[in-house]
Design a protein around this motif. Structure first.
Motif, PDB file in Angstrom:
ATOM      1  N   SER A 194       0.427   3.455 -10.451  1.00 45.06           N
ATOM      2  CA  SER A 194      -0.874   3.088 -11.029  1.00 45.06           C
ATOM      3  C   SER A 194      -1.424   4.230 -11.873  1.00 45.06           C
ATOM      4  O   SER A 194      -1.877   4.019 -12.999  1.00 45.06           O
ATOM      5  CB  SER A 194      -1.877   2.738  -9.921  1.00 45.06           C
ATOM      6  OG  SER A 194      -1.485   1.589  -9.223  1.00 45.06           O
ATOM      7  N   TYR A 195      -1.395   5.443 -11.316  1.00 45.69           N
ATOM      8  CA  TYR A 195      -1.843   6.602 -12.095  1.00 45.69           C
ATOM      9  C   TYR A 195      -0.991   6.774 -13.347  1.00 45.69           C
ATOM     10  O   TYR A 195      -1.503   7.079 -14.423  1.00 45.69           O
ATOM     11  CB  TYR A 195      -1.770   7.884 -11.261  1.00 45.69           C
ATOM     12  CG  TYR A 195      -2.869   8.054 -10.267  1.00 45.69           C
ATOM     13  CD1 TYR A 195      -4.202   7.826 -10.593  1.00 45.69           C
ATOM     14  CD2 TYR A 195      -2.598   8.474  -8.969  1.00 45.69           C
ATOM     15  CE1 TYR A 195      -5.208   7.994  -9.675  1.00 45.69           C
ATOM     16  CE2 TYR A 195      -3.602   8.653  -8.035  1.00 45.69           C
ATOM     17  CZ  TYR A 195      -4.907   8.413  -8.401  1.00 45.69           C
ATOM     18  OH  TYR A 195      -5.908   8.596  -7.477  1.00 45.69           O
ATOM     19  N   LYS A 229     -11.470  10.564 -13.248  1.00 49.85           N
ATOM     20  CA  LYS A 229     -11.100   9.581 -12.234  1.00 49.85           C
ATOM     21  C   LYS A 229     -10.878   8.227 -12.902  1.00 49.85           C
ATOM     22  O   LYS A 229     -11.674   7.798 -13.727  1.00 49.85           O
ATOM     23  CB  LYS A 229     -12.212   9.481 -11.199  1.00 49.85           C
ATOM     24  CG  LYS A 229     -11.849   8.614 -10.035  1.00 49.85           C
ATOM     25  CD  LYS A 229     -12.914   8.669  -8.966  1.00 49.85           C
ATOM     26  CE  LYS A 229     -12.489   7.762  -7.822  1.00 49.85           C
ATOM     27  NZ  LYS A 229     -13.389   7.846  -6.708  1.00 49.85           N
ATOM     28  N   ARG A 269       1.912  -2.947  -9.357  1.00 44.38           N
ATOM     29  CA  ARG A 269       2.328  -3.999  -8.413  1.00 44.38           C
ATOM     30  C   ARG A 269       3.392  -4.905  -9.015  1.00 44.38           C
ATOM     31  O   ARG A 269       4.347  -5.282  -8.345  1.00 44.38           O
ATOM     32  CB  ARG A 269       1.130  -4.854  -7.983  1.00 44.38           C
ATOM     33  CG  ARG A 269       0.253  -4.228  -6.959  1.00 44.38           C
ATOM     34  CD  ARG A 269      -0.741  -5.220  -6.403  1.00 44.38           C
ATOM     35  NE  ARG A 269      -1.406  -6.027  -7.419  1.00 44.38           N
ATOM     36  CZ  ARG A 269      -2.527  -5.707  -8.029  1.00 44.38           C
ATOM     37  NH1 ARG A 269      -3.112  -4.567  -7.745  1.00 44.38           N
ATOM     38  NH2 ARG A 269      -3.056  -6.477  -8.930  1.00 44.38           N
ATOM     39  N   GLN A 277      -3.237  -0.826 -12.075  1.00 41.45           N
ATOM     40  CA  GLN A 277      -2.841  -1.170 -10.700  1.00 41.45           C
ATOM     41  C   GLN A 277      -1.985  -2.435 -10.687  1.00 41.45           C
ATOM     42  O   GLN A 277      -1.011  -2.527  -9.947  1.00 41.45           O
ATOM     43  CB  GLN A 277      -4.081  -1.344  -9.820  1.00 41.45           C
ATOM     44  CG  GLN A 277      -4.784  -0.023  -9.574  1.00 41.45           C
ATOM     45  CD  GLN A 277      -6.094  -0.216  -8.848  1.00 41.45           C
ATOM     46  OE1 GLN A 277      -6.937  -1.002  -9.255  1.00 41.45           O
ATOM     47  NE2 GLN A 277      -6.263   0.502  -7.759  1.00 41.45           N
ATOM     48  N   THR A 313       0.824  -1.208   0.000  1.00 41.63           N
ATOM     49  CA  THR A 313       0.000   0.000   0.000  1.00 41.63           C
ATOM     50  C   THR A 313       0.860   1.261   0.000  1.00 41.63           C
ATOM     51  O   THR A 313       0.367   2.336   0.283  1.00 41.63           O
ATOM     52  CB  THR A 313      -0.946   0.017   1.217  1.00 41.63           C
ATOM     53  OG1 THR A 313      -0.155  -0.045   2.406  1.00 41.63           O
ATOM     54  CG2 THR A 313      -1.906  -1.140   1.166  1.00 41.63           C
ATOM     55  N   CYS A 343       7.030   8.962  -6.517  1.00 36.14           N
ATOM     56  CA  CYS A 343       5.988   9.964  -6.774  1.00 36.14           C
ATOM     57  C   CYS A 343       6.592  11.289  -7.235  1.00 36.14           C
ATOM     58  O   CYS A 343       6.060  11.929  -8.142  1.00 36.14           O
ATOM     59  CB  CYS A 343       5.120  10.165  -5.530  1.00 36.14           C
ATOM     60  SG  CYS A 343       4.083   8.743  -5.153  1.00 36.14           S
ATOM     61  N   PRO A 376       2.571   4.577  -1.069  1.00 40.77           N
ATOM     62  CA  PRO A 376       2.109   5.601  -2.018  1.00 40.77           C
ATOM     63  C   PRO A 376       2.731   5.473  -3.412  1.00 40.77           C
ATOM     64  O   PRO A 376       2.132   5.880  -4.397  1.00 40.77           O
ATOM     65  CB  PRO A 376       2.522   6.917  -1.365  1.00 40.77           C
ATOM     66  CG  PRO A 376       2.626   6.610   0.090  1.00 40.77           C
ATOM     67  CD  PRO A 376       3.062   5.166   0.181  1.00 40.77           C
ATOM     68  N   SER A 377       3.915   4.903  -3.490  1.00 44.01           N
ATOM     69  CA  SER A 377       4.552   4.718  -4.793  1.00 44.01           C
ATOM     70  C   SER A 377       3.699   3.868  -5.715  1.00 44.01           C
ATOM     71  O   SER A 377       3.655   4.101  -6.922  1.00 44.01           O
ATOM     72  CB  SER A 377       5.920   4.057  -4.636  1.00 44.01           C
ATOM     73  OG  SER A 377       6.788   4.914  -3.953  1.00 44.01           O
ATOM     74  N   THR A 408       0.462   3.786  -5.789  1.00 45.67           N
ATOM     75  CA  THR A 408      -0.608   4.646  -6.294  1.00 45.67           C
ATOM     76  C   THR A 408      -0.086   5.528  -7.420  1.00 45.67           C
ATOM     77  O   THR A 408      -0.717   5.646  -8.470  1.00 45.67           O
ATOM     78  CB  THR A 408      -1.186   5.516  -5.156  1.00 45.67           C
ATOM     79  OG1 THR A 408      -1.682   4.647  -4.135  1.00 45.67           O
ATOM     80  CG2 THR A 408      -2.308   6.411  -5.668  1.00 45.67           C
ATOM     81  N   CYS A 409       1.087   6.123  -7.223  1.00 51.08           N
ATOM     82  CA  CYS A 409       1.670   6.976  -8.264  1.00 51.08           C
ATOM     83  C   CYS A 409       1.953   6.187  -9.532  1.00 51.08           C
ATOM     84  O   CYS A 409       1.675   6.662 -10.643  1.00 51.08           O
ATOM     85  CB  CYS A 409       2.946   7.635  -7.755  1.00 51.08           C
ATOM     86  SG  CYS A 409       2.653   8.855  -6.466  1.00 51.08           S
ATOM     87  N   TRP A 469      -8.174   0.632 -15.273  1.00 52.95           N
ATOM     88  CA  TRP A 469      -7.629   1.007 -13.966  1.00 52.95           C
ATOM     89  C   TRP A 469      -7.112  -0.229 -13.232  1.00 52.95           C
ATOM     90  O   TRP A 469      -6.041  -0.218 -12.641  1.00 52.95           O
ATOM     91  CB  TRP A 469      -8.668   1.744 -13.144  1.00 52.95           C
ATOM     92  CG  TRP A 469      -8.236   2.110 -11.760  1.00 52.95           C
ATOM     93  CD1 TRP A 469      -8.872   1.793 -10.605  1.00 52.95           C
ATOM     94  CD2 TRP A 469      -7.089   2.891 -11.368  1.00 52.95           C
ATOM     95  NE1 TRP A 469      -8.183   2.298  -9.522  1.00 52.95           N
ATOM     96  CE2 TRP A 469      -7.093   2.980  -9.967  1.00 52.95           C
ATOM     97  CE3 TRP A 469      -6.059   3.498 -12.068  1.00 52.95           C
ATOM     98  CZ2 TRP A 469      -6.113   3.658  -9.244  1.00 52.95           C
ATOM     99  CZ3 TRP A 469      -5.084   4.180 -11.352  1.00 52.95           C
ATOM    100  CH2 TRP A 469      -5.112   4.257  -9.961  1.00 52.95           C
TER     101      TRP A 469
END
Length: 93
Positions: free
Chosen positions: A25-26, A78, A92, A88, A17, A59, A19-20, A22-23, A84
Motif C-alpha cells: 500500500s505504501y 502520512k 489487495r 490500499q 492484514t 517488505c 504486513p506485506s 501495508t508495504c 490512499w
C-alpha cells in the motif's frame, strides 16, 4: 502456467492484514499515487517479483536500498484521502 493475478493472491493469502499488504500500500501510494490504478498494480508487481512472490519478503524488497525512490525520503507525509484508499486497493488486488 501461473498468472500474475493468481500469484498475487497466493503471495498474500491467507490473511488480509499481513504486513506485506501495508508495504505494498505504501509502495503504491508513494511510488505511483499519480499514476492510474493499473500503474500502481504494476509497481507492486515489481516488488512481488523481486520477492519471488514470497509474502514474507515483500517488505524487505520494498525497502531495499535503491529499489523504490520514495524509501530514501525519511520525511514522507502520512498517506491519506482517496489516493490512499486506491493504493490500499491496489495492494489487495
Amino acid at each position: 502456467m501461473l498468472t500474475v493475478a493468481t500469484a498475487l493472491v497466493l503471495a498474500l493469502s491467507p490473511t488480509a492484514t499481513h504486513p506485506s499488504l501495508t508495504c505494498l500500500s505504501y509502495n503504491a501510494y508513494y511510488e505511483a499515487r499519480g499514476e492510474p490504478y493499473t500503474g500502481q498494480i504494476a509497481v507492486n508487481q515489481v516488488a512481488l517479483r523481486r520477492a519471488a512472490f514470497d509474502r514474507d519478503r515483500v517488505c524487505a524488497e520494498v525497502y531495499r536500498l535503491g529499489q523504490f525512490s520514495w524509501t530514501a525520503d525519511r520525511k514522507r507525509p502520512k498517506p491519506h484521502g482517496p489516493a490512499w484508499t486506491r493504493a490500499q486497493r491496489a495492494a489487495r488486488d
